[in-house]
Write a protein that holds these residues in place. Structure first.
Motif, short mmCIF file in Angstrom:
data_model
loop_
_atom_site.label_atom_id
_atom_site.label_comp_id
_atom_site.label_asym_id
_atom_site.label_seq_id
_atom_site.Cartn_x
_atom_site.Cartn_y
_atom_site.Cartn_z
N ASN A 9 0.82 -1.21 0.00
CA ASN A 9 0.00 0.00 0.00
C ASN A 9 0.85 1.26 0.00
N VAL A 10 2.06 1.17 0.55
CA VAL A 10 2.97 2.33 0.53
C VAL A 10 3.30 2.70 -0.91
N VAL A 11 3.61 1.69 -1.74
CA VAL A 11 3.95 1.95 -3.14
C VAL A 11 2.74 2.51 -3.88
N ILE A 12 1.56 2.01 -3.57
CA ILE A 12 0.35 2.51 -4.24
C ILE A 12 0.13 3.99 -3.92
N ARG A 13 0.33 4.37 -2.67
CA ARG A 13 0.13 5.77 -2.30
C ARG A 13 1.18 6.68 -2.93
N LEU A 14 2.44 6.23 -2.92
CA LEU A 14 3.49 7.06 -3.49
C LEU A 14 3.39 7.17 -5.01
N SER A 15 2.81 6.17 -5.65
CA SER A 15 2.71 6.19 -7.12
C SER A 15 1.48 6.91 -7.63
N ARG A 16 0.71 7.54 -6.75
CA ARG A 16 -0.49 8.25 -7.21
C ARG A 16 -0.15 9.39 -8.16
N GLU A 17 1.01 10.00 -7.97
CA GLU A 17 1.38 11.16 -8.78
C GLU A 17 2.06 10.78 -10.09
N ILE A 18 2.36 9.50 -10.29
CA ILE A 18 3.04 9.09 -11.53
C ILE A 18 2.03 9.09 -12.67
N PRO A 19 2.33 9.74 -13.80
CA PRO A 19 1.40 9.75 -14.94
C PRO A 19 1.13 8.33 -15.43
N ARG A 20 -0.11 8.06 -15.76
CA ARG A 20 -0.51 6.73 -16.20
C ARG A 20 -0.27 6.55 -17.69
N ASN A 21 0.01 5.28 -18.06
CA ASN A 21 0.12 4.86 -19.46
C ASN A 21 1.15 5.68 -20.24
N GLN A 22 2.26 6.02 -19.60
CA GLN A 22 3.34 6.73 -20.27
C GLN A 22 4.67 5.99 -20.13
N ASN A 23 4.59 4.69 -19.85
CA ASN A 23 5.77 3.82 -19.82
C ASN A 23 6.77 4.21 -18.74
N TYR A 24 6.27 4.73 -17.62
CA TYR A 24 7.15 4.98 -16.48
C TYR A 24 7.50 3.66 -15.81
N LYS A 25 8.70 3.60 -15.23
CA LYS A 25 9.18 2.38 -14.60
C LYS A 25 9.49 2.65 -13.14
N LEU A 26 9.07 1.71 -12.29
CA LEU A 26 9.20 1.84 -10.85
C LEU A 26 10.08 0.71 -10.33
N TYR A 27 11.03 1.06 -9.45
CA TYR A 27 11.97 0.09 -8.90
C TYR A 27 11.83 0.08 -7.38
N PHE A 28 11.78 -1.10 -6.80
CA PHE A 28 11.68 -1.23 -5.34
C PHE A 28 12.31 -2.54 -4.92
N ASP A 29 12.55 -2.68 -3.61
CA ASP A 29 13.21 -3.88 -3.10
C ASP A 29 12.18 -4.88 -2.60
N ARG A 30 12.67 -5.95 -1.99
CA ARG A 30 11.81 -7.08 -1.66
C ARG A 30 10.84 -6.80 -0.53
N TYR A 31 11.06 -5.71 0.23
CA TYR A 31 10.12 -5.38 1.30
C TYR A 31 8.75 -5.01 0.73
N TYR A 32 8.72 -4.43 -0.46
CA TYR A 32 7.48 -3.93 -1.04
C TYR A 32 6.89 -4.86 -2.10
N SER A 33 7.71 -5.62 -2.81
CA SER A 33 7.26 -6.29 -4.03
C SER A 33 6.36 -7.49 -3.73
N SER A 34 5.42 -7.69 -4.64
CA SER A 34 4.52 -8.84 -4.60
C SER A 34 3.85 -8.95 -5.97
N LEU A 35 3.23 -10.09 -6.23
CA LEU A 35 2.53 -10.28 -7.50
C LEU A 35 1.35 -9.33 -7.63
N ASN A 36 0.60 -9.15 -6.56
CA ASN A 36 -0.57 -8.27 -6.62
C ASN A 36 -0.17 -6.82 -6.89
#
Length: 340
Positions: free
Chosen positions: A52-79
């Motif tokens: 949920n932290v990544v979801i909240r922080l990514s609210r400001e990222i423009p959609r459908n413009q091929n932006y790439k997000l990198y994070f470590d294993r504390y945040y990552s999951s299939l969902n």
């Protein structure tokens, strides 16, 4: 907050969304209440505290413009990867193997038999999203999850072999190269702040957070300055980060109106007081004196005393609009202070 694996066990926790060179785009202060349903927007799934932290922080990222997000294993999951892909955001990150359903990776005992640089990849389609998971053996065994890059094409990287005591070339999957080249900007931000920061010793938590945010803003300004020099093909070797902070501090201290003197403010205007005491001449009203129009210095044929309080000089200079003599030379400028 207590974090046993950190160098400073007791501290304040901030989640930061950083770009290249450690530029801070958004941050969130941990308070323990972020996952309450009332703070979740419509359409946002609940995929756990870290996701949920990544979801909240990514609210400001423009959609459908091929932006790439990198994070470590504390945040990552299939969902989380599926949600970001549906929002038009690509992602890659390390992942804990127990977060991969039906994980087919080899265990650590089997990987001991494999040489350094060994990797394997499994691809799947999860909720109509193509996801690649890979395992890479380097100094330790690391699992990766990505929605836009996989194992191929491989490259070779230089590593130090402790047994042979020399550098060797080992194969490296594409997902590892991409992850290593873009990850670590949050650590770079911490490093930049740690070199030159505002030193304040206070037990008030809000003061420490405030000055940390000021340091973050200064680093952002420094990055923008360096980016501007690069885009205009200019260089400024003398402008170090420390010099930039010094010039910025001096500028902020001098810009704007001057601070008023401390103490109880006077109830009367000194110019208005002088206007009442001396009846031999007529001073303009305050509204006329302070308006910014047509106050021009002209030469008066008669030399009289300056009408500014605390000035006993004689002058020929007179305000064309106010019709009063005001002292004006290179050492003293009563004309300016009279109209401000």
């Amino acid at each position: 907050m207590y974090m046993k694996d950190k160098p400073h066990k007791w501290s304040y926790k901030l989640y930061v969304l950083c770009g290249d060179m450690g530029f801070t785009h958004k941050l969130e202060i941990y308070s323990g209440q972020e996952n309450y349903p009332k703070f979740r927007r419509d359409g946002e799934p609940d995929i756990g505290a870290s996701g949920n932290v990544v979801i909240r922080l990514s609210r400001e990222i423009p959609r459908n413009q091929n932006y790439k997000l990198y994070f470590d294993r504390y945040y990552s999951s299939l969902n989380l990867s599926v949600y970001l892909f549906q929002q038009g955001i690509q992602c890659v990150g390390t992942i804990q193997r127990n977060r991969i359903p039906s994980c087919k990776f080899r265990n650590d005992q089997e990987l001991k038999k494999e040489p350094r640089g060994f990797s394997e990849e499994f691809s799947t389609n999860f909720e109509s999203v193509d996801i690649s998971t890979g395992l890479y053996k380097d100094n330790s065994n690391v699992a990766f999850l990505s929605t836009f890059v996989g194992e191929m094409p491989k490259s070779e990287v230089r590593r130090f072999d402790r047994k042979k005591k020399q550098h060797i070339m080992v194969p490296c999957p594409a997902v590892v190269s991409v992850y290593n080249s873009h990850m670590g900007n949050v650590d770079l931000l911490d490093s930049n702040i740690g070199r030159h920061h505002i030193k304040v010793r206070s037990k008030r938590w809000y003061m420490r957070l405030f000055f940390h945010l000021v340091d973050t803003i200064v680093i952002n300004a420094w990055i923008l300055y360096r980016r501007m020099l690069k885009e205009t093909d200019r260089t400024d070797p003398s402008m170090t980060r420390k010099m930039f902070r010094t010039i910025l501090a001096e500028t902020l201290c001098r810009i704007g109106p001057e601070l008023k003197e401390r103490g109880r403010p006077s109830t009367s205007d000194p110019i208005e007081t002088k206007r009442i005491k001396h009846k031999g001449y007529s001073l303009p009203r305050k509204d006329v004196r302070l308006d910014p129009f047509n106050h021009w210095p002209i030469w008066n044929a008669k030399r009289t005393t300056c009408k500014h309080p605390n000035c006993k000089g004689y002058t020929y200079v007179m305000c064309e609009k106010c019709k009063v003599n005001l002292y004006l030379n290179r050492d003293k400028n009563c004309f300016r202070s009279f109209h401000n």
